[in-house]
Design an enzyme around this catalytic site. Structure first.
Site, PDB file in Angstrom:
ATOM      1  N   LYS A 276      37.116  42.846  46.290  1.00 50.97           N
ATOM      2  CA  LYS A 276      37.385  43.954  45.349  1.00 50.97           C
ATOM      3  C   LYS A 276      37.154  45.325  45.961  1.00 50.97           C
ATOM      4  O   LYS A 276      36.423  46.148  45.421  1.00 50.97           O
ATOM      5  CB  LYS A 276      36.552  43.783  44.087  1.00 50.97           C
ATOM      6  CG  LYS A 276      36.898  42.518  43.318  1.00 50.97           C
ATOM      7  CD  LYS A 276      36.184  42.437  41.980  1.00 50.97           C
ATOM      8  CE  LYS A 276      36.431  41.126  41.279  1.00 50.97           C
ATOM      9  NZ  LYS A 276      35.846  39.954  41.934  1.00 50.97           N
TER      10      LYS A 276
HETATM   11  O1  LIG Z   1      38.557  39.568  36.491  1.00 56.14           O
HETATM   12  C1  LIG Z   1      37.906  38.917  37.311  1.00 56.14           C
HETATM   13  C2  LIG Z   1      38.037  39.095  38.674  1.00 56.14           C
HETATM   14  C3  LIG Z   1      37.334  38.300  39.523  1.00 56.14           C
HETATM   15  N1  LIG Z   1      36.487  37.350  39.057  1.00 56.14           N
HETATM   16  C4  LIG Z   1      35.765  36.517  40.055  1.00 56.14           C
HETATM   17  O2  LIG Z   1      36.205  35.157  39.916  1.00 56.14           O
HETATM   18  C5  LIG Z   1      35.098  34.279  40.020  1.00 56.14           C
HETATM   19  C6  LIG Z   1      34.892  33.567  38.688  1.00 56.14           C
HETATM   20  O3  LIG Z   1      33.870  32.601  38.810  1.00 56.14           O
HETATM   21  P1  LIG Z   1      33.624  31.479  37.646  1.00 56.14           P
HETATM   22  O4  LIG Z   1      32.427  30.750  38.146  1.00 56.14           O
HETATM   23  O5  LIG Z   1      34.872  30.622  37.603  1.00 56.14           O
HETATM   24  O6  LIG Z   1      33.375  32.226  36.389  1.00 56.14           O
HETATM   25  C7  LIG Z   1      33.900  35.117  40.444  1.00 56.14           C
HETATM   26  O7  LIG Z   1      33.851  35.150  41.854  1.00 56.14           O
HETATM   27  C8  LIG Z   1      34.250  36.495  39.904  1.00 56.14           C
HETATM   28  O8  LIG Z   1      33.655  37.532  40.662  1.00 56.14           O
HETATM   29  C9  LIG Z   1      36.349  37.167  37.721  1.00 56.14           C
HETATM   30  O9  LIG Z   1      35.590  36.298  37.245  1.00 56.14           O
HETATM   31  N2  LIG Z   1      37.075  37.959  36.872  1.00 56.14           N
END
Ligand SMILES: O=c1ccn([C@@H]2O[C@H](COP(=O)(O)O)[C@@H](O)[C@H]2O)c(=O)[nH]1
Length: 279
Positions: A96
């Site tokens: 990001k």
């Molecule tokens: O809008 C967003 C952008 C990035 N993320 C990232 O994705 C994963 C989600 O992890 P889970 O364990 O499936 O919840 C994490 O690395 C976030 O930083 C997001 O969730 N939402």
């Protein structure tokens, strides 16, 4: 040179529409019986690569969980990226990044220049210094066949206050991001290399994704509460471009390699039933 969009289209065609994150949360390290240190981080990441690198289309290391261990953690991120590239999955580094253009150029060189130790297929980027400030990233991605996923409508509840705000022309901030990325993909076939991040948790927000022409990364599935069925509501006619993304939902099945594979296969089947059926 095969563009990132073409590569993604091909690998998703072979392996199915799924991205799995490598997010070594301290709680997950503990559940896996691993110490919360660089050795634990290394074993966690290697296990995910062994289990999923040869079967999942895209693997998404979350840079924050490597950076928290300093230089040695970043070293493990480098070796994880190398292992993933050798395994055949595409590597999307969730980092990001966003800044003024001259600094974005340095970020682009860090992740999208093939000579960099942190070189990956694609990165996530934040557009809140203006989509135009990310131009050096788009340029280097285009030069070397890389991809960039720009945050548009994020999965967290706080995102809407900024992203749904109206600009002077009446569009939301998110819609202006969507429209600018759509222009970058104009004419690209079978898929553009510039994607958007649109959370699976957000429901029907009325944003128009119909002209994006690039991939739509959908985090928020599993641990954040969204289900594969929710993708229909969020994406509608744009479902064929969706790349569903899970981290904790799959990683929670570890450290057993067979259990990790079974968890990935299960969520892939759920996503295929929605995304695959829309193609
Ligand atoms: O809008 C967003 C952008 C990035 N993320 C990232 O994705 C994963 C989600 O992890 P889970 O364990 O499936 O919840 C994490 O690395 C976030 O930083 C997001 O969730 N939402």
């Amino acid at each position: 040179m095969e563009t990132f969009g073409a590569r993604l289209h091909r690998v998703v065609g072979e392996r199915g529409p799924l991205c799995v994150g490598i997010d070594p949360h301290p709680g997950l390290l503990a559940r896996w019986g691993l110490p919360d240190d660089v050795e634990g981080l290394d074993r966690f990441a290697r296990t995910v690569v062994d289990a999923l690198g040869d079967r999942v289309a895209v693997v998404k290391p979350q840079s924050a969980f490597f950076e928290r261990f300093g230089a040695r953690g970043v070293g493990i991120l480098e070796s994880t990226i190398r292992q993933l590239r050798d395994s055949g999955s595409l590597v999307l580094l969730d980092v990001k990044r966003g800044d003024i253009g001259s600094t974005v150029r340095a970020y682009a060189e860090a992740y999208l220049d093939p000579s960099s130790p942190l070189y990956v297929d694609a990165v996530t980027a934040s557009p809140y210094l203006g989509v135009g400030s990310l131009a050096p990233m788009f340029e280097l991605a285009a030069e070397h066949g890389g991809g960039v996923f720009v945050l548009a409508l994020t999965s967290n509840p706080e995102g809407a206050a900024v992203q749904h705000a109206r600009t002077p022309d009446g569009r939301t901030v998110a819609q202006t991001v969507i429209d600018e990325i759509s222009q970058l993909n104009a004419g690209a076939t079978p898929l553009g290399s510039f994607g958007l991040v649109v959370g699976a948790t957000i429901g029907d927000t009325g944003h128009d994704l119909s002209r994006v022409g690039g991939p739509l990364l959908a985090p928020g599935l599993g641990a954040q509460g969204a289900t594969a069925a929710d993708l229909r509501t969020v994406f509608g006619a744009s479902l064929p471009a969706v790349l569903p993304s899970y981290s904790r939902e799959v990683l929670g099945a570890g450290p057993d390699v067979a259990a990790l594979r079974a968890a990935a296969d299960r969520v892939l089947a759920e996503c295929r039933a929605v995304v695959g059926a829309a193609g």
